[in-house]
Design an enzyme around this catalytic site. Structure first.
Site, short mmCIF file in Angstrom:
data_model
loop_
_atom_site.label_atom_id
_atom_site.label_comp_id
_atom_site.label_asym_id
_atom_site.label_seq_id
_atom_site.Cartn_x
_atom_site.Cartn_y
_atom_site.Cartn_z
CG ASP A 1 36.96 37.73 36.85
OD1 ASP A 1 36.22 38.70 36.58
OD2 ASP A 1 37.95 37.81 37.59
CG HIS A 42 40.03 40.93 33.02
ND1 HIS A 42 41.26 41.37 33.46
CD2 HIS A 42 39.26 40.78 34.13
CE1 HIS A 42 41.24 41.46 34.79
NE2 HIS A 42 40.05 41.11 35.21
CB ILE A 67 45.11 44.10 32.38
CG1 ILE A 67 43.95 44.14 33.38
CG2 ILE A 67 45.63 45.50 32.09
CD1 ILE A 67 44.33 44.67 34.76
N GLY A 127 44.35 38.62 37.08
CA GLY A 127 45.41 38.20 37.98
C GLY A 127 45.34 36.70 38.26
#
Length: 294
Positions: free
Chosen positions: A194, A199, A214, A217
């Site tokens: 990903d 991120h 961040i 998830g």
């Protein structure tokens, strides 16, 4: 309009060939915190139970590996569907379910078939529902259902979709544990496929409305499943049948997750889970979270 719901849901299924081996499994496990100290295992590097996540001769596969196996990222697959063209800065992962049909092999090759069963209109946002079904020569392996939340793409007159929420049990949790998210956790996790700059790149994160990058998830998702397997299921990954969650809030690298578990909630053979950020007064991270097990 960037999203053509009718075109997306009526498109022919898309197939992708997947392949993975022990290195992919080990990298994923390291990316969700395998080998790192926990309250239960202060010295995990040589712990026999922990080596099942990190040592190729003893390896078993956590079912959440299905979300990254062979680079077949469910999120990326949804964004490449016909009729869908969105800005990555507007995208958040809304929810995820993995259903395991049998134990995931340490190495394998399989075919992923992807469809878009629905696109929901939340007025100020759209939710793209993606289903990925994966099978090898011996039959079905797993099914992933992914909800992708796209800000600013609602208002096209579509169905709103489900909105029910799962209330937490009215009793103290049966088990509680905490997991530290290292400062470099997102940098390591993204090596499993990903590559969203949200991120890793501070400038891109600011464009998306965050002070700093961040955590994925799906990294929080994997960290949580590992914690539940290790503390509530005797470390046995084969006991997991399905695992569903709604991503209720963000996690910043360096924070600590508090993971609460209720056995047999919302029914027998199920563990309901709540995940919050300790550093932000237990701000919600994962909600509506249930692990079905044998």
């Amino acid at each position: 309009m960037p999203i053509d719901a009718a075109k997306a849901t009526s498109a022919e299924p898309r197939t992708t060939e997947l392949a993975w081996d022990h290195k992919d499994v080990q990298l994923y496990h390291l990316g969700i915190g395998a080998g790192a100290p926990t309250p239960e295992k202060p010295h995990p590097a040589t712990d026999p139970d922990e080596l099942r996540y990190t040592l190729e001769s003893a390896l078993h596969v956590l079912p959440s590996f299905a979300t990254v196996a062979g680079g077949g990222m469910a999120l990326a697959g949804g964004l490449s569907a016909p009729g869908i063209e969105v800005d990555l800065a507007a995208v958040l992962h809304g929810g995820q379910t993995v259903t395991v049909h049998r134990a995931l092999p340490v190495r394998g090759s399989a075919t992923q078939t992807s469809t878009v069963p629905a696109v929901h209109d939340k007025t100020k946002a759209a939710v793209i529902v993606l289903r990925s079904e994966v099978a090898d020569a011996d039959g079905p392996l797993w099914t992933c259902d992914t909800q992708i939340f796209v800000r600013g793409e609602g208002g096209f007159g579509g169905d709103r979709g489900p909105s029910a929420r799962l209330e937490l049990p009215d009793r103290a949790p049966d088990l509680t544990t905490e997991r530290l998210i290292r400062e470099d956790q997102a940098l390591l996790y993204r090596l499993s496929g990903d590559w969203n700059p949200l991120h890793a790149d501070p400038e891109f994160a600011k464009l998306a409305g965050f002070d700093r990058p961040i955590l994925h998830g799906l990294c929080s998702y994997g960290v949580t499943l590992k914690a539940v397997v290790d503390t509530a299921l005797g470390g046995d990954v084969s006991r997991v049948g399905s695992y569903s969650t709604r991503f209720a809030g963000v996690v910043f690298p360096g924070e600590t997750l508090r993971i609460r578990m209720w056995r047999d909630a919302p029914g027998p053979g199920r563990i309901q889970v709540s995940v919050t950020a300790v550093d932000r007064d237990d701000a919600p991270v994962l909600a509506d979270t249930v692990i079905a097990h044998n």
